[in-house]
Design an enzyme around this catalytic site. Structure first.
Site, PDB file in Angstrom:
ATOM      1  N   ARG A 191      47.467  20.529  35.303  1.00 16.70           N
ATOM      2  CA  ARG A 191      47.249  21.830  35.956  1.00 16.70           C
ATOM      3  C   ARG A 191      46.617  22.862  35.027  1.00 16.70           C
ATOM      4  NH1 ARG A 191      52.331  20.739  38.277  1.00 16.70           N
ATOM      5  NH2 ARG A 191      52.009  19.854  40.335  1.00 16.70           N
ATOM      6  N   LYS A 236      32.310  28.932  34.054  1.00 15.99           N
ATOM      7  CA  LYS A 236      32.014  28.000  35.153  1.00 15.99           C
ATOM      8  C   LYS A 236      32.058  26.587  34.595  1.00 15.99           C
ATOM      9  CE  LYS A 236      28.802  30.564  38.071  1.00 15.99           C
ATOM     10  NZ  LYS A 236      27.474  30.430  38.679  1.00 15.99           N
ATOM     11  N   GLU A 264      16.378  30.512  29.431  1.00 16.87           N
ATOM     12  CA  GLU A 264      17.503  31.352  29.878  1.00 16.87           C
ATOM     13  C   GLU A 264      17.543  32.657  29.089  1.00 16.87           C
ATOM     14  OE1 GLU A 264      19.212  30.461  32.473  1.00 16.87           O
ATOM     15  OE2 GLU A 264      19.254  28.263  32.592  1.00 16.87           O
ATOM     16  N   LYS A 307      25.052  38.462  29.252  1.00 17.30           N
ATOM     17  CA  LYS A 307      25.765  37.586  30.178  1.00 17.30           C
ATOM     18  C   LYS A 307      27.266  37.922  30.176  1.00 17.30           C
ATOM     19  CE  LYS A 307      26.403  33.280  32.297  1.00 17.30           C
ATOM     20  NZ  LYS A 307      26.289  31.848  32.360  1.00 17.30           N
ATOM     21  N   GLU A 358      31.264  35.944  40.713  1.00 15.04           N
ATOM     22  CA  GLU A 358      29.941  35.947  41.329  1.00 15.04           C
ATOM     23  C   GLU A 358      29.949  36.444  42.767  1.00 15.04           C
ATOM     24  OE1 GLU A 358      27.522  32.635  40.326  1.00 15.04           O
ATOM     25  OE2 GLU A 358      25.921  33.208  41.700  1.00 15.04           O
ATOM     26  N   ARG A 373      26.644  39.130  39.375  1.00 14.75           N
ATOM     27  CA  ARG A 373      26.460  37.888  38.630  1.00 14.75           C
ATOM     28  C   ARG A 373      25.325  37.038  39.220  1.00 14.75           C
ATOM     29  NH1 ARG A 373      31.103  33.876  36.084  1.00 14.75           N
ATOM     30  NH2 ARG A 373      29.616  32.483  35.063  1.00 14.75           N
ATOM     31  N   ASN A 408      20.825  34.389  38.153  1.00 14.07           N
ATOM     32  CA  ASN A 408      20.128  33.307  38.848  1.00 14.07           C
ATOM     33  C   ASN A 408      18.649  33.600  39.050  1.00 14.07           C
ATOM     34  OD1 ASN A 408      22.258  31.497  39.209  1.00 14.07           O
ATOM     35  ND2 ASN A 408      23.110  32.857  40.768  1.00 14.07           N
ATOM     36  N   HIS A 414      16.158  30.871  39.473  1.00 12.93           N
ATOM     37  CA  HIS A 414      16.921  29.665  39.787  1.00 12.93           C
ATOM     38  C   HIS A 414      16.817  29.235  41.246  1.00 12.93           C
ATOM     39  CE1 HIS A 414      18.441  30.209  35.794  1.00 12.93           C
ATOM     40  NE2 HIS A 414      19.246  29.161  35.880  1.00 12.93           N
ATOM     41  N   HIS A 472      15.769  25.696  40.927  1.00 10.45           N
ATOM     42  CA  HIS A 472      16.677  24.592  41.275  1.00 10.45           C
ATOM     43  C   HIS A 472      16.019  23.622  42.241  1.00 10.45           C
ATOM     44  CE1 HIS A 472      20.751  26.503  40.023  1.00 10.45           C
ATOM     45  NE2 HIS A 472      20.331  25.609  39.135  1.00 10.45           N
ATOM     46  N   HIS A 481      16.160  21.530  32.946  1.00 12.61           N
ATOM     47  CA  HIS A 481      16.570  22.704  33.718  1.00 12.61           C
ATOM     48  C   HIS A 481      15.767  23.951  33.352  1.00 12.61           C
ATOM     49  CE1 HIS A 481      19.263  25.539  35.714  1.00 12.61           C
ATOM     50  NE2 HIS A 481      19.339  26.211  34.569  1.00 12.61           N
TER      51      HIS A 481
HETATM   52  N1  LIG Z   1      28.369  26.299  33.472  1.00  9.75           N
HETATM   53  C1  LIG Z   1      27.273  27.020  33.532  1.00  9.75           C
HETATM   54  O1  LIG Z   1      27.289  28.210  33.804  1.00  9.75           O
HETATM   55  C2  LIG Z   1      25.976  26.367  33.281  1.00  9.75           C
HETATM   56  C3  LIG Z   1      24.837  27.121  33.108  1.00  9.75           C
HETATM   57  C4  LIG Z   1      23.629  26.489  32.824  1.00  9.75           C
HETATM   58  C5  LIG Z   1      23.582  25.106  32.727  1.00  9.75           C
HETATM   59  N2  LIG Z   1      24.710  24.372  32.914  1.00  9.75           N
HETATM   60  C6  LIG Z   1      24.721  22.917  32.815  1.00  9.75           C
HETATM   61  O2  LIG Z   1      24.384  22.561  31.489  1.00  9.75           O
HETATM   62  C7  LIG Z   1      23.846  21.265  31.487  1.00  9.75           C
HETATM   63  C8  LIG Z   1      22.625  21.204  30.609  1.00  9.75           C
HETATM   64  O3  LIG Z   1      22.991  21.535  29.289  1.00  9.75           O
HETATM   65  P1  LIG Z   1      22.094  21.152  28.056  1.00  9.75           P
HETATM   66  O4  LIG Z   1      20.692  21.541  28.307  1.00  9.75           O
HETATM   67  O5  LIG Z   1      22.759  21.689  26.885  1.00  9.75           O
HETATM   68  O6  LIG Z   1      22.087  19.563  28.105  1.00  9.75           O
HETATM   69  P2  LIG Z   1      22.868  18.438  27.283  1.00  9.75           P
HETATM   70  O7  LIG Z   1      24.269  18.770  27.077  1.00  9.75           O
HETATM   71  O8  LIG Z   1      22.558  17.180  27.967  1.00  9.75           O
HETATM   72  O9  LIG Z   1      22.128  18.486  25.879  1.00  9.75           O
HETATM   73  C9  LIG Z   1      20.768  18.160  25.767  1.00  9.75           C
HETATM   74  C10 LIG Z   1      20.529  17.049  24.754  1.00  9.75           C
HETATM   75  O10 LIG Z   1      20.598  17.536  23.434  1.00  9.75           O
HETATM   76  C11 LIG Z   1      21.519  16.780  22.668  1.00  9.75           C
HETATM   77  N3  LIG Z   1      22.114  17.707  21.714  1.00  9.75           N
HETATM   78  C12 LIG Z   1      23.004  18.666  21.997  1.00  9.75           C
HETATM   79  N4  LIG Z   1      23.203  19.398  20.885  1.00  9.75           N
HETATM   80  C13 LIG Z   1      22.447  18.887  19.916  1.00  9.75           C
HETATM   81  C14 LIG Z   1      22.233  19.232  18.558  1.00  9.75           C
HETATM   82  N5  LIG Z   1      22.811  20.294  18.016  1.00  9.75           N
HETATM   83  N6  LIG Z   1      21.389  18.468  17.849  1.00  9.75           N
HETATM   84  C15 LIG Z   1      20.759  17.424  18.406  1.00  9.75           C
HETATM   85  N7  LIG Z   1      20.921  17.077  19.678  1.00  9.75           N
HETATM   86  C16 LIG Z   1      21.761  17.805  20.421  1.00  9.75           C
HETATM   87  C17 LIG Z   1      22.453  16.190  23.668  1.00  9.75           C
HETATM   88  O11 LIG Z   1      23.052  15.011  23.193  1.00  9.75           O
HETATM   89  C18 LIG Z   1      21.519  15.920  24.836  1.00  9.75           C
HETATM   90  O12 LIG Z   1      20.825  14.718  24.639  1.00  9.75           O
HETATM   91  C19 LIG Z   1      23.556  20.940  32.924  1.00  9.75           C
HETATM   92  O13 LIG Z   1      24.474  20.018  33.394  1.00  9.75           O
HETATM   93  C20 LIG Z   1      23.706  22.253  33.642  1.00  9.75           C
HETATM   94  O14 LIG Z   1      24.128  22.093  34.971  1.00  9.75           O
HETATM   95  C21 LIG Z   1      25.901  24.984  33.177  1.00  9.75           C
HETATM   96 ZN   LIG Z   2      20.139  28.110  34.303  1.00 10.23          ZN
END
Ligand SMILES: NC(=O)c1ccc[n+]([C@@H]2O[C@H](COP(=O)([O-])OP(=O)(O)OC[C@H]3O[C@@H](n4cnc5c(N)ncnc54)[C@H](O)[C@@H]3O)[C@@H](O)[C@H]2O)c1
Ligand SMILES: [Zn+2]
Length: 1605
Positions: free
Chosen positions: A130, A152, A194, A254, A264, A268, A272, A275, A279, A291
């Site tokens: 939980r 989130k 971003e 942010k 949101e 908030r 987006n 986006h 998206h 992304h």
């Molecule tokens: N929760 C939220 O508000 C929110 C907002 C935006 C995006 N997201 C989510 O975030 C995700 C995308 O995140 P991301 O772009 O970080 O992708 P990711 O976590 O897949 O990282 C991208 C790549 O970089 C590598 N990597 C990470 N850190 C590294 C480092 N320091 N050195 C070398 N390699 C490294 C990872 O292994 C991966 O291959 C999506 O799933 C998206 O939906 C969430």
């Molecule tokens: Zn985004």
């Protein structure tokens, strides 16, 4: 001892929980252990991050824990990287780990990684026990500035991303920017999207610093910090400071937004921005495009939506675009990183809007977008509702204008500022003293870069007013300082900025340091030598740091010496302007002398001088004291510029021509501010010198131009006009000339031209602009039906009245902004004029389309271009109705094949020979005799050109054999083949020779045919993009006819041309309609022995695979070992196969390492074969993804309507269906293939379950491609049974299986039945009397052969009542045939009818269409007509394409189907005979589209005697004995047609009816028996019910056998 670590804290939701710095690991561990005491710490990372950073954490934790008394546990768990881990399974995996390790409620989880880890681990933390405490340690930029902040958390499901999750705030977020040093550059840019977004919605200052410092920000992550530098503030480099401030700035925004609106509800929403559309793009392009990259494009599109709504100015869109580009992000869907992807095809407007419908932000059906009002501010404090039409317009690539009167007339507007004036004004204001407000500045790369540089040099301050419309410059009065230490001034590729700034940098106040200016790679090649030489000679110290004569430059800070300066000015006037602009600040008065011959672009020098005057500096140009002529010597006084408080930048005069021309053509009024008679721009003369003579009223003051057009349709032609001073405006003049019909003003008319002529001269330079503009105007005007004539230095245009111009022209713009804008002028009066590339206006007037609406008052609509439904990627402007051109040797069958093709496509056939004869009023042969070959060839090319221009679509054009003899014609053909099919008809040369021996109509070769053949062969190959193999001499000679029936060639032609034109691609429908599909693997070295059995072998399957690597030509059969079949042999094999079957072919070259026989390194040979397969229209090509991607990329654009099966095989048995390898292979294959094929090897039954799960997961994602996934080996057989897409099957008759574990089609069906995947269905025949029906034999034999568990039964009943209703409602109902007397009565029971059944008015087939919930709806169809059509068509005499007349005897239900079939066949007239003529009349009424003539006596024909006869009356009712009174007498005259024909008797008994007996006696007549038609229509029924082809041969045999017993 703990090291000294500085962190900067940001508060969120009232707590300082975000801690930022560099090299924080010791700090993180210390803080976590102290502030979050626990029994267990679990760190989760993905393997990429773990490999780089896990051990540091581990060491640190263990170290610190050792010092604690409590000794908590430290556990770590590593998962696979990538978005796929963010799933239910991924979550369960971590939870299982926690449970297994007996983690309890006090556990603290640390998420170390990117957004994937953060989202996933966060969600685990939110629900484990939980909810447990967790800590975010983001390692990607995206995670630092976005996903880790805000709480989130989420996982993806096959239904979409982030659909399941929770808000769960981390205890801490540790931002350690040093992690970014290991992050790939592309991932960094991804995060920058971003960062830019946040600044764009919230803080203009932050945005400005991102805008100006991209190079430094990149540098900060590219230079690794040594010795933990940056850990303390004192050890931080400038770059590190900058990077951290950018990150902290973004996070703070942010964090603030989240704090105000955690859940949101409004504010908030703002994060987006970009986006909503981003998206939708991401849904299509994921995972290939990241992304942030999708959001980057989304931001630009959404900013354009704001601009379109009139909320955001172009400056804002421009700044955003340039800023994103600076971080290496894509800004449009045409970015090559996106456009070249196969998935980009799915980025249609409809598709994107559809995806947007399910956006979480929407309110109901309305879409919401964050609307910017300026950089740093949004329109509302939440997302704004935007109409679909606005989004659609932004997304579509083409536009059209709705013609009408501009509603804003009289229009008052300014056009975008002139580029040259903008650049000068900016520099002048910066160097001047005091404030200056620059209005109407054109914001471009040059101005952006210049502003950045001037800020670096502390030479001026800039800010924006009026939402970006006004730039406020606080001039520095010429005081400049050296840039911050180590900082180079980066100018990108901005040429003007580089030239101007080179001199500006010499003005920097004396300092030890030097200023460095540099640019991108392209910039480093552009010349600056003459300017540097002049400055050096004047005493400035400037060094080239790389190549001589180019940037980068190192410039000493010592001021500009001044005095006499000599400059070579024959290369660029910008060197002159550069010195002029800076000269007032030299140490002594400058006397600038231009040397080196002709000075280039004097008007630009004059412009600089005039503007300097406005800023208070009077330049004096010396005169020759003797002659008074100007010299190229200028004296510039030494003084400061004095800024005017406001400077209105002159509008771009070329741009101004478009709104003025719109006033002219629509008879309205338009005033353009900021441009008048005082303008220095040549195009400012357009109004006076072009529009006025055309009949417009023009009033031009010094600073304004007003044009009032004459009434619509009364523009005057111009006669002769020299546009040398305003060349860019000639396109505008041309479109007006196109509708100018009134004769020119007195004195202007051409002496020798018609009154509607406008002759524009002096514009030869326009041939070498963005495109050949003269040619472009001629070609595009021709689409409206406007005639033009090309001149050496211009063109002549013959105007037509507006109503005579063609509507619906689709204008190709050659990516030239001026072409697009000029034709939009014409679009204001000609309906449906489509401008195909709307974005090309971005070069000078990005918001042209918005201004048309908002400022001019004309409605603009988005248009989505039709690229052909299954859009063959790559071919530039493929049009699925593009005419087909046919070439080939004389005698190869071009006309014959061409006519068959035209009839199959329902297009028009054109033979070039008759066209020639009509045009020249003389036969080809005579023409050659009279004028000789060269004259003939020239005339032939001319005709080719005309044919292609006049019949661009829906024609089949057959050309003479010698057309390829001239380079002109070859070029025309090659050019055409880029947009439409040019088909080379190939026939064996021996056949050609034999045929030509008999031919006399055309001139003889005068040389051996074989020589001609050899000379032309390569030309045919290079001019054509397809090849049709015509191996048989069907035109002449019995022998040939015996080889191949006219019907088989007719079918083959229909298949080939239907496929290559995309009119009817010959693909297997079951692959995409959710049914199972199969292909049979042919594993012969030579397939010809198998041809006899092809029908039997392919029973049930959807395609045939030809294993090319296993083929061996007879000459190769002696050799052993590795072998590559010659291309000609392969082609021949396919041609042979094509004679026997029209099933699609899968063309496979399996390499040795992938389990085949083809040498692994014979890359060139393999691709030569693959290319040749596409040339001959093979439908599916198997391409192994292990081939070099360059080869594959070259192949893809050639595929047309064929499809690629991208395959990967693992024979090792090591392939796991979970994990990274298979995922990578899948992605690689999906990126190039239309179908993905992955083959592994099963070691145990369970391997197949993993495979199945993999397939299910893939299939449930959006837009997934058909996937063929199987395991080899007997252990893998179950995977072959369950596979849905193109399962490879063998057949008991084949010599050996293509792969171990292969099953036959029938075996798979039985297996599917046993495992409950193929339930038994019951089929019925409804009717009475039906006891003797052949239908049960027909269908049950078919079911048995295919291994289908179904049963077909007679269902005899007197009426359509409850019994029938119950049968068809039963869940196991499979389908029914309906016969007499119920063909009409069943209709009320059905839910839907096919259009054919509707037209005929009778149903003979009921098909249950299954719905998603397992129930079915009842669909009625009629296959009788197809049975008749197929039977007749397959027996028509060769050469008879569409028979002129036909006779139908009888007027009952069957004759309705007969008439319908005859109409489909293209019969022009149907004679209808019936005893009771009144019944016949009824049919005439029911088929208004058919020309039916009721005849009262057989044998008396009003025109041609029939070549098709169909009797629908009982055989017993007919006789050929004239003396019989009670029967219908069939006189011999019914067979009067001497070309012969086909007779059909629908009566079943006896097999040979009197009619058929009589027909058999006539020569050239073929007969069709009632049972033949029954079989044909039954085959169609069988296919409709089962989705499978009925095994015709075996079934026919069984039926005939049953019939005769
Ligand atoms: N929760 C939220 O508000 C929110 C907002 C935006 C995006 N997201 C989510 O975030 C995700 C995308 O995140 P991301 O772009 O970080 O992708 P990711 O976590 O897949 O990282 C991208 C790549 O970089 C590598 N990597 C990470 N850190 C590294 C480092 N320091 N050195 C070398 N390699 C490294 C990872 O292994 C991966 O291959 C999506 O799933 C998206 O939906 C969430
Ligand atoms: Zn985004």
């Amino acid at each position: 001892m703990a090291p000294d670590i500085d962190v900067q804290k940001v508060s969120i939701l009232g707590k300082d929980s975000i801690h930022c710095g560099f090299h924080l690991i010791p700090y993180i561990v210390r803080t976590v252990l102290e502030a979050l005491p626990s029994s267990t710490y679990v760190l989760v990372a993905d393997s990429n991050v773990a490999n780089l950073h896990l051990s540091s954490f581990e060491t640190e934790f263990l170290d610190k824990i050792r010092q604690l008394s409590t000794k908590p546990r430290f556990l770590s768990y590593v998962i696979l990287p990538g978005e796929t881990s963010k799933s239910r399974e991924g979550k369960a995996e971590i939870e299982d780990f926690l449970l297994l390790n007996k983690c309890t409620r006090d556990t603290v989880i640390l998420a170390l990684g990117g957004g994937v880890i953060g989202d996933l681990v966060g969600f685990v933390a939110a629900t484990f026990m939980r909810g447990v405490r967790f800590v975010q340690i983001p390692t990607t930029l995206l995670a630092m500035v976005d996903s880790s902040v805000g709480g989130k958390t989420a996982i993806d499901t096959p239904h979409g991303k982030n659909l399941i999750g929770a808000f769960w705030q981390p205890e801490y977020i540790f931002i350690d920017a040093a992690f970014l040093e290991t992050l790939p550059a592309r991932e960094f840019s991804n995060g920058m999207a971003e960062v830019v977004k946040t600044a764009a919605i919230w803080n203009e200052d932050d945005f400005a610093s991102l805008e100006s410092q991209s190079a430094e920000i990149f540098a900060a992550i590219q230079t690794p910090s040594t010795n933990y530098s940056g850990r303390t503030v004192s050890t931080r480099s400038n770059a590190q400071h900058l990077l951290l401030s950018v990150i902290v700035g973004s996070i703070s925004v942010k964090a603030h937004i989240v704090t105000v609106d955690e859940r949101e509800t409004g504010l908030r929403n703002l994060v987006n921005f970009g986006h909503t559309i981003g998206h939708a793009i991401e849904a299509v392009l994921t995972p290939t495009i990241l992304h942030g990259e999708c959001v980057s494009v989304g931001m630009i599109l959404e900013a354009e939506v704001s601009r379109q709504m009139g909320v955001l100015g172009q400056v804002g869109v421009g700044r955003l675009t340039r800023c994103l580009k600076a971080y290496n992000l894509p800004v449009s869907l045409s970015d090559p990183r996106i456009a070249n992807l196969p998935a980009a095809k799915s980025l249609t407007v409809d598709n994107l809007l559809d995806i947007m419908r399910v956006d979480k932000k929407n309110s109901g059906p309305q879409k919401k977008i964050v609307i910017l009002s300026r950089i740093g501010k949004t329109y509302e404090e939440k997302a704004t509702i935007v109409a679909d039409a606005i989004i659609a317009k932004t997304l579509s690539e083409a536009v059209k204008i709705i013609p009408g009167r501009p509603s804003k007339s009289p229009i008052h507007m300014a056009t975008p500022g002139s580029k040259s004036i903008s650049n000068r004004a900016l520099l002048l204001a910066a160097l001047g003293k005091g404030m200056c407000r620059l209005r109407n500045l054109l914001h471009s790369d040059d101005t952006q870069v210049m502003m950045n540089a001037l800020v670096d040099l502390k030479g001026a301050k800039f800010s924006w007013e009026d939402g970006g419309e006004t730039l406020v410059v606080e001039g520095g009065g010429g005081l400049l300082s050296i840039p911050a230490k180590g900082k180079e001034i980066y100018l990108g590729n901005a040429g003007t900025a580089a030239r101007f700034l080179a001199t500006v940098c010499t003005l920097v106040q004396a300092s030890e340091q030097r200023t460095v200016i540099t640019g991108n790679a392209r910039m480093k090649q552009r010349p600056i030598g003459p300017l540097v030489t002049a400055l050096r000679a004047n005493g400035s110290s400037i060094d080239y740091l790389e190549s001589q004569g180019c940037l980068p430059l190192s410039i000493a800070s010592a001021g500009l010496k001044g005095g006499h300066i000599q400059l070579a000015a024959s290369v660029s006037s910008q060197y002159v302007s550069s010195i002029l602009l800076c000269a007032p600040y030299a140490q002594t008065e400058v006397r600038l002398e231009l040397i080196g011959g002709q000075v280039i672009s004097q008007p630009y020098i004059d412009m600089t001088i005039a503007m300097m005057k406005t800023f208070g500096v009077n330049v004096v140009r010396e005169k020759d004291p003797a002659t008074g002529a100007f010299l190229d010597v200028y004296t510039i006084p030494q003084m400061s510029y004095v800024n005017p408080s406001i400077y209105n930048i002159e509008s771009d005069a070329s741009s101004a021509t478009y709104p003025l021309a719109i006033a002219a053509i629509t008879g309205t009024e338009c005033t353009i501010a900021n441009i008048g008679s005082a303008s220095l721009q040549g195009d400012a003369r357009f109004a006076k010198e072009v529009l006025e003579p055309m009949g417009c009223e023009v009033i031009q003051t010094e600073t304004e131009t007003t044009v009032k057009g004459p009434p619509v349709g009364t523009l005057r032609a111009l006669g002769l006009v020299d546009m040398e001073p305003m060349t860019d405006a000639f396109l505008t003049a041309s479109v007006l000339a196109a509708v100018a019909v009134t004769s020119p003003k007195p004195g202007r008319k051409l002496i020798e031209g018609p009154p509607n002529a406008t002759r524009i001269i002096g514009i030869a330079n326009q041939r070498v602009k963005e495109c050949n503009r003269i040619q472009a105007m001629m070609d595009q005007l021709a689409k409206f039906g406007i005639e033009t004539r090309e001149l050496e230095d211009g063109l002549e245009i013959y105007g037509k009245p507006i109503i005579e111009l063609n509507e619906g022209a689709s204008i190709h713009c050659y990516d030239d902004h001026r072409v697009a804008m000029a034709f939009s002028v014409l679009g204001t009066v000609i309906r449906d004029t489509i401008i195909e590339e709307k974005r090309c206006v971005e070069k000078t007037w990005p918001n042209w389309w918005d201004d048309l609406e908002n400022k001019i008052g004309l409605q603009v609509e988005g248009v989505e271009l039709d690229h052909g439904s299954s859009s063959p990627s790559g071919q530039e402007t493929t049009n699925s109705s593009a005419s087909v051109v046919i070439v080939g040797m004389r005698g190869s069958g071009k006309s014959y094949i061409g006519q068959l093709a035209a009839s199959a496509l329902s297009w028009t056939f054109l033979d070039a020979d008759p066209v020639f004869e009509i045009k020249h009023q003389i036969g080809v042969r005579e023409f050659v005799q009279k004028n000789g070959w060269p004259a003939f060839r020239a005339a032939e090319s001319e005709i080719l050109k005309e044919l292609l221009a006049e019949h661009p679509t829906k024609h089949v054009i057959s050309l003479g054999g010698g057309i390829v003899e001239t380079p002109t014609s070859r070029d025309l053909l090659k050019e055409y083949s880029k947009k439409g099919p040019v088909v080379h008809i190939v026939r064996e040369i021996d056949e050609v020779i034999r045929y030509l021996g008999e031919e006399t109509a055309r001139p003889a070769y005068g040389e051996p045919v074989i020589d001609v053949f050899q000379r032309r062969a390569p030309w045919f190959a290079e001019c054509s993009n397809y090849e049709f193999i015509n191996y048989t001499g069907v035109l002449h000679g019995e022998q040939a006819e015996a080889k191949r029936s006219p019907n088989s060639i007719r079918k083959d032609v229909a298949r080939f041309f239907g496929h290559i034109t995309g009119q009817n691609p010959n693909l297997a429908p079951n692959v995409t309609n959710g049914q199972r599909s199969y292909f049979l693997s042919l594993t012969y070295p030579d397939i010809t022995p198998a041809l006899l059995h092809v029908e039997e072998l392919t029973a049930g399957v959807d395609a045939i695979e030809l294993r090319v690597d296993l083929l061996r030509s007879p000459s190769g059969s002696e050799t052993f070992g590795r072998y590559i079949p010659p291309s000609a042999y392969v082609t021949e094999q396919i041609a042979a196969l094509r004679q026997k079957t029209s099933l699609p072919i899968v063309y496979t070259i399996r390499t040795i390492s992938q389990g085949g026989n083809f040498p692994d390194h014979a890359e060139a040979e393999a691709f030569e074969l693959l290319h040749s397969a596409l040339r001959i229209g093979v439908e599916y090509i198997d391409v192994e993804i292990t081939w070099p991607s360059k080869r594959i990329q070259e192949l893809l654009p050639r595929k047309g309507y064929s499809q690629i099966i991208a395959s990967w095989h693992d024979w090792s048995g090591n392939l796991k269906w979970v994990g990274q390898t298979v995922e990578e292979k899948y992605q690689a294959a999906a990126a190039i293939g239309d179908i993905v094929k992955i083959v592994g090897r099963a070691n145990c039954l369970e391997d197949n379950f993993a495979l199945h799960a993999f397939v299910q997961a893939k299939m449930s994602t959006f837009n997934s491609k058909p996937l063929l996934a199987i395991n080899m080996g007997t252990e893998g057989q179950i995977s072959r049974i369950l596979n849905k897409t193109l399962s490879p099957v063998t057949h008991p008759l084949l010599p050996n299986k293509a792969a171990p574990g292969q099953l036959s089609f029938a075996q798979i069906q039985s297996a599917l039945h046993l495992i409950g995947q193929l339930p038994t269905r019951r089929f019925f025949l409804f009717g009475t009397p039906i006891a003797h029906s052949m239908s049960p034999t027909l269908h049950n034999t078919g079911f048995r052969i295919l291994g289908l568990p179904h049963q077909y039964e007679l269902f005899e009943t007197d009426s359509v009542g409850e019994e029938i209703k119950a049968a068809i409602a039963s869940p196991d109902f499979g389908g029914a045939s309906v016969t007499i007397p119920f063909k009409l009565d069943v209709i009320p029971l059905l839910d839907s009818l096919s259009p054919e059944a509707e037209a005929i008015g009778a149903v003979n087939t009921i098909i249950p269409l299954r719905t998603d919930d397992g129930s079915h709806i009842l669909h009625g169809d009629n296959t009788d007509w197809i049975g008749i059509l197929d039977s007749v068509q397959s027996r028509l005499p060769a050469g008879m394409h569409s028979p002129e007349t036909a006779l139908v005897i009888g007027a009952g239900g069957t004759s309705r189907a007969a008439i319908f079939a005859l109409n489909k066949l293209g019969v022009e007239k149907v004679y209808l005979f019936n005893r009771t003529a009144a019944n016949a009349q009824e049919l005439v009424v029911d088929f208004p589209e058919v020309n039916i003539e009721v005849v009262t006596r057989l044998g008396a024909w009003s025109s041609h005697s029939p070549s098709i006869i169909i009797s629908t009356v009982p055989a017993s009712a007919t006789t050929y004995d004239p003396s019989k009174e009670d029967a219908l007498y069939l006189p011999p005259e019914i067979f009067a047609n001497s070309s012969g024909g086909v007779v059909v008797d629908m009566a079943y008994k006896p097999a040979d009816t009197p009619l058929l007996q009589q027909a058999s006696k006539m020569s050239n007549w073929s007969v069709v028996r009632g049972v033949d038609v029954l079989l044909e229509q039954g085959f169609v029924q069988f296919r409709l019910w089962t989705g499978r082809h009925c095994p015709r041969k075996a079934v026919s045999e069984a039926v005939w056998k049953a019939y005769s017993t």
